[in-house]
Scaffold this motif. Structure first.
Motif, PDB file in Angstrom:
ATOM      1  N   VAL A  34       1.746   7.180  -6.595  1.00 10.42           N
ATOM      2  CA  VAL A  34       0.755   8.225  -6.846  1.00 10.42           C
ATOM      3  C   VAL A  34       1.366   9.602  -6.602  1.00 10.42           C
ATOM      4  O   VAL A  34       1.217  10.514  -7.426  1.00 10.42           O
ATOM      5  N   TYR A  35       2.066   9.774  -5.489  1.00  6.60           N
ATOM      6  CA  TYR A  35       2.684  11.070  -5.197  1.00  6.60           C
ATOM      7  C   TYR A  35       3.747  11.434  -6.227  1.00  6.60           C
ATOM      8  O   TYR A  35       3.856  12.582  -6.649  1.00  6.60           O
TER       9      TYR A  35
ATOM     10  N   MET B 195       0.829  -1.176   0.000  1.00  2.89           N
ATOM     11  CA  MET B 195       0.000   0.000   0.000  1.00  2.89           C
ATOM     12  C   MET B 195       0.876   1.244   0.000  1.00  2.89           C
ATOM     13  O   MET B 195       0.538   2.215  -0.646  1.00  2.89           O
ATOM     14  N   GLU B 196       1.988   1.197   0.728  1.00  2.00           N
ATOM     15  CA  GLU B 196       2.889   2.341   0.779  1.00  2.00           C
ATOM     16  C   GLU B 196       3.533   2.576  -0.584  1.00  2.00           C
ATOM     17  O   GLU B 196       3.738   3.718  -0.971  1.00  2.00           O
ATOM     18  N   SER B 197       3.849   1.506  -1.291  1.00  2.00           N
ATOM     19  CA  SER B 197       4.465   1.677  -2.604  1.00  2.00           C
ATOM     20  C   SER B 197       3.471   2.295  -3.587  1.00  2.00           C
ATOM     21  O   SER B 197       3.856   3.120  -4.409  1.00  2.00           O
TER      22      SER B 197
ATOM     23  N   ARG C  17       1.062   4.362  -2.779  1.00  2.00           N
ATOM     24  CA  ARG C  17       0.962   5.769  -2.380  1.00  2.00           C
ATOM     25  C   ARG C  17       2.169   6.549  -2.900  1.00  2.00           C
ATOM     26  O   ARG C  17       2.034   7.674  -3.370  1.00  2.00           O
ATOM     27  N   ALA C  18       3.357   5.959  -2.832  1.00  2.00           N
ATOM     28  CA  ALA C  18       4.557   6.630  -3.318  1.00  2.00           C
ATOM     29  C   ALA C  18       4.480   6.835  -4.828  1.00  2.00           C
ATOM     30  O   ALA C  18       4.871   7.891  -5.339  1.00  2.00           O
TER      31      ALA C  18
ATOM     32  N   LEU D  17      -5.888   6.400  -9.778  1.00  2.00           N
ATOM     33  CA  LEU D  17      -6.551   6.714  -8.511  1.00  2.00           C
ATOM     34  C   LEU D  17      -7.914   6.060  -8.409  1.00  2.00           C
ATOM     35  O   LEU D  17      -8.306   5.583  -7.339  1.00  2.00           O
TER      36      LEU D  17
ATOM     37  N   ALA E 123      -7.319   2.477  -7.521  1.00  2.00           N
ATOM     38  CA  ALA E 123      -6.898   2.332  -6.126  1.00  2.00           C
ATOM     39  C   ALA E 123      -8.092   2.502  -5.188  1.00  2.00           C
ATOM     40  O   ALA E 123      -8.204   1.796  -4.190  1.00  2.00           O
ATOM     41  N   ASP E 124      -9.006   3.420  -5.512  1.00  2.00           N
ATOM     42  CA  ASP E 124     -10.195   3.605  -4.686  1.00  2.00           C
ATOM     43  C   ASP E 124     -11.080   2.377  -4.713  1.00  2.00           C
ATOM     44  O   ASP E 124     -11.664   1.999  -3.706  1.00  2.00           O
TER      45      ASP E 124
END
Length: 107
Positions: free
Chosen positions: A8-9, A1-3, A5-6, A52, A55-56
């Protein structure tokens, strides 16, 4: 999940930087791009929006799984299973009874 998010940012940062650089490049005396052509920033923004949305939809599925209701057990029914040192719940005992961790039944 962190990857995720990274990623996406990072993609948001890259899309903002590319749109800023596109604006600076067109003001330096070069001809602006034709309005009919989609620019790279818009393509990247559309791809990011798709990512996104995907991911949602994944997050929604995991919340639905956690919100499931545990079925009820009658007295004497098997209410748990033993997996090595751990005990997994199969169902919830009725009011006034409890799951016996030795017999793994509602009493």
């Amino acid at each position: 999940m962190e990857s995720l998010r990274a990623v996406v940012y990072l993609s948001i940062f890259l899309s903002v930087m590319s749109s800023v650089c596109q604006g600076e490049r067109s003001t330096e005396g070069q001809l602006p791009s034709a309005p009919d052509e989609p620019t790279f920033g818009f393509e990247l923004a559309e791809a990011l929006q798709g990512l996104l949305d995907e991911a949602d939809s994944r997050v929604g599925l995991s919340v639905e799984k956690k919100a499931s209701v545990i079925p009820r057990c009658d007295v004497g029914e098997r209410c748990a299973m033993k997996h090595g040192p751990r005990i997994g719940r199969l169902c919830d005992c009725l009011r006034g009874t409890a799951c016996n961790t030795f017999f793994l039944r509602c009493y």
